[in-house]
Design a protein around this motif. Structure first.
Motif, PDB file in Angstrom:
ATOM      1  N   GLU A 140       0.840  -1.203   0.000  1.00 13.95           N
ATOM      2  CA  GLU A 140       0.000   0.000   0.000  1.00 13.95           C
ATOM      3  C   GLU A 140       0.871   1.248   0.000  1.00 13.95           C
ATOM      4  O   GLU A 140       0.578   2.231  -0.686  1.00 13.95           O
ATOM      5  CB  GLU A 140      -0.917  -0.018   1.221  1.00 13.95           C
ATOM      6  CG  GLU A 140      -1.993   1.049   1.217  1.00 13.95           C
ATOM      7  CD  GLU A 140      -3.067   0.825   0.158  1.00 13.95           C
ATOM      8  OE1 GLU A 140      -3.710   1.820  -0.246  1.00 13.95           O
ATOM      9  OE2 GLU A 140      -3.252  -0.330  -0.256  1.00 13.95           O
ATOM     10  N   LYS A 141       1.961   1.208   0.774  1.00 14.59           N
ATOM     11  CA  LYS A 141       2.893   2.326   0.829  1.00 14.59           C
ATOM     12  C   LYS A 141       3.509   2.586  -0.543  1.00 14.59           C
ATOM     13  O   LYS A 141       3.615   3.740  -0.993  1.00 14.59           O
ATOM     14  CB  LYS A 141       3.994   2.017   1.842  1.00 14.59           C
ATOM     15  CG  LYS A 141       5.110   3.054   1.918  1.00 14.59           C
ATOM     16  CD  LYS A 141       4.636   4.336   2.562  1.00 14.59           C
ATOM     17  CE  LYS A 141       5.769   5.307   2.768  1.00 14.59           C
ATOM     18  NZ  LYS A 141       5.322   6.570   3.390  1.00 14.59           N
TER      19      LYS A 141
ATOM     20  N   GLN B  34       1.880   9.585  -5.559  1.00 16.41           N
ATOM     21  CA  GLN B  34       2.426  10.898  -5.226  1.00 16.41           C
ATOM     22  C   GLN B  34       3.417  11.367  -6.284  1.00 16.41           C
ATOM     23  O   GLN B  34       3.444  12.539  -6.659  1.00 16.41           O
ATOM     24  CB  GLN B  34       3.093  10.850  -3.854  1.00 16.41           C
ATOM     25  CG  GLN B  34       2.113  10.733  -2.705  1.00 16.41           C
ATOM     26  CD  GLN B  34       2.801  10.533  -1.368  1.00 16.41           C
ATOM     27  OE1 GLN B  34       4.019  10.668  -1.249  1.00 16.41           O
ATOM     28  NE2 GLN B  34       2.028  10.187  -0.348  1.00 16.41           N
TER      29      GLN B  34
ATOM     30  N   ASP C 241       1.021   4.264  -2.803  1.00 14.69           N
ATOM     31  CA  ASP C 241       0.862   5.680  -2.438  1.00 14.69           C
ATOM     32  C   ASP C 241       2.040   6.504  -2.955  1.00 14.69           C
ATOM     33  O   ASP C 241       1.862   7.619  -3.453  1.00 14.69           O
ATOM     34  CB  ASP C 241       0.756   5.833  -0.919  1.00 14.69           C
ATOM     35  CG  ASP C 241      -0.572   5.337  -0.374  1.00 14.69           C
ATOM     36  OD1 ASP C 241      -1.507   5.159  -1.173  1.00 14.69           O
ATOM     37  OD2 ASP C 241      -0.665   5.116   0.854  1.00 14.69           O
TER      38      ASP C 241
END
Length: 365
Positions: free
Chosen positions: A207-208, A215, A211
């Motif tokens: 998930e990181k 970004q 993200d």
């Protein structure tokens, strides 16, 4: 969106949903002690941020049990406390002491908690020192405290790196993935992930990474504006009079268009740096136009006065729906644009030392 893309997205969502429903469920059992009788104990899944269990402390004890995904990272704590004790749902019962934040369970979880306490100890020491001071003493010793906090952050960074070296083939780094990225950056984290350590496949890490990719995509879109002429817009000043950005930009001065809001903590923390830049370079041809993301006039005007921001301020008081957000793709603040005397955008997102360095490059000392 074409039909093929719609089918791909549908199948992707279907697969993801199937995987989530088939994730192995493991029983968790948490017994603990806490001095806060009558207090509410909360158990949270750190991936979903979902509150999956609550109970009340009675006679200094509490207990929770249920099922959750295998190896889910859990956090348990007293609702009235800022600290939560971490553990992985590996099937081994855990015993938690919320009075001193310690845990007994599997060797993995015992090491996880020991690392967490050690990593946060330096900053906790500074915070404890500050809590024992009056506001006047904090103000008087602010430079000393700032230096102490900086040293504490450096110590924490060393501890985080130690975790990733010593526990590279366990799940423990999962709990510190955000801190590692903050201290060492996306590039170094990406290089670690490419070595395919055990922790890299955990859902929290995946998930990181998603993200981070999103970004980067958003930043690339924002950076498209660099090298382009500014786009005009119109908003009201604090007296309600309408002004166009073109009244101030492209008129022979370097202008920082500053996106901020009175409710934005990081914006207010950055503002002394912006004020310093204005005071230092305004007489040399530097100006600022503040474009606020506020919803209400009173806190906007009050913040301008309290933060001593002597430049032009505009806002349509529409919060995130402000025209500035749509035109310049602002999805996080603080943010800014540095525009040259001819109206061309030359930089974006200049903060702290980066702002000072860029202005020094332009204006000299």
């Amino acid at each position: 969106m074409n039909l093929i893309m719609k089918k791909v997205l549908f199948l992707t969502a279907l697969i993801a949903a199937t995987l989530s429903t088939e994730a192995q469920q493991v029983k968790y059992t948490v017994n603990g002690v806490c001095d806060n009788n009558g207090g509410t104990i909360i158990l949270v899944n750190r991936l979903t941020r979902e509150q999956i269990g609550t109970t009340v402390v009675a006679d200094g004890k509490f207990s929770l049990s249920g099922t959750a995904e295998k190896d889910a990272l859990m956090a348990i704590g007293d609702q009235s406390s800022d600290w939560a004790t971490l553990f992985f749902n590996d099937g081994t019962p855990v015993s938690v002491n919320l009075n001193d934040s310690t845990l007994k369970g599997s060797p993995l979880n015992e090491r996880l908690v020991a690392y967490d306490i050690a990593a946060n100890a330096p900053i906790g020491s500074v915070q404890k020192q500050m809590s024992m001071m009056t506001e006047e003493e904090q103000e008087r010793r602010k430079n000393e405290l700032a230096a102490g906090l900086m040293i504490a952050m450096m110590k924490m960074g060393v501890q985080i790196e130690k975790i990733f070296k010593e526990e590279n083939e366990t799940l423990i780094p999962v709990a510190f993935i955000d801190e590692y990225e903050q201290f060492y950056g996306e590039e170094k984290l990406d290089s670690l992930v490419r070595t395919k350590p055990v922790w890299a496949s955990h859902p929290i890490v995946q998930e990181k990474l998603k993200d981070m990719a999103l970004q980067r995509e958003q930043e690339e879109k924002k950076n498209v504006f660099i090298g382009q002429q500014f786009t005009d817009l119109e908003e009201a000043d604090v007296d309600g009079k309408m002004h166009k950005l073109s009244e101030y930009v492209g008129k022979g001065k370097w202008v920082l268009v500053d996106f901020w809001a009175s409710w934005c903590g990081p914006c207010k923390a950055e503002m002394p740096n912006v004020v310093e830049a204005y005071d230092k370079y305004h007489s040399k041809g530097f100006d600022i136009v503040g474009l606020s993301f506020d919803n209400k006039k009173e806190p906007w005007v009050k913040a301008i006065e309290e933060l001593k921001m002597p430049w032009v301020h505009l806002s349509d008081l529409k919060g995130w729906k402000t025209v500035a957000s749509d035109i310049y793709l602002v999805n996080a603040i603080p943010d800014n644009l540095l525009i040259d005397p001819q109206g061309k955008i030359v930089a974006r997102g200049l903060r702290a030392e980066a702002l000072q360095a860029k202005l020094k490059e332009i204006f000299g000392e």
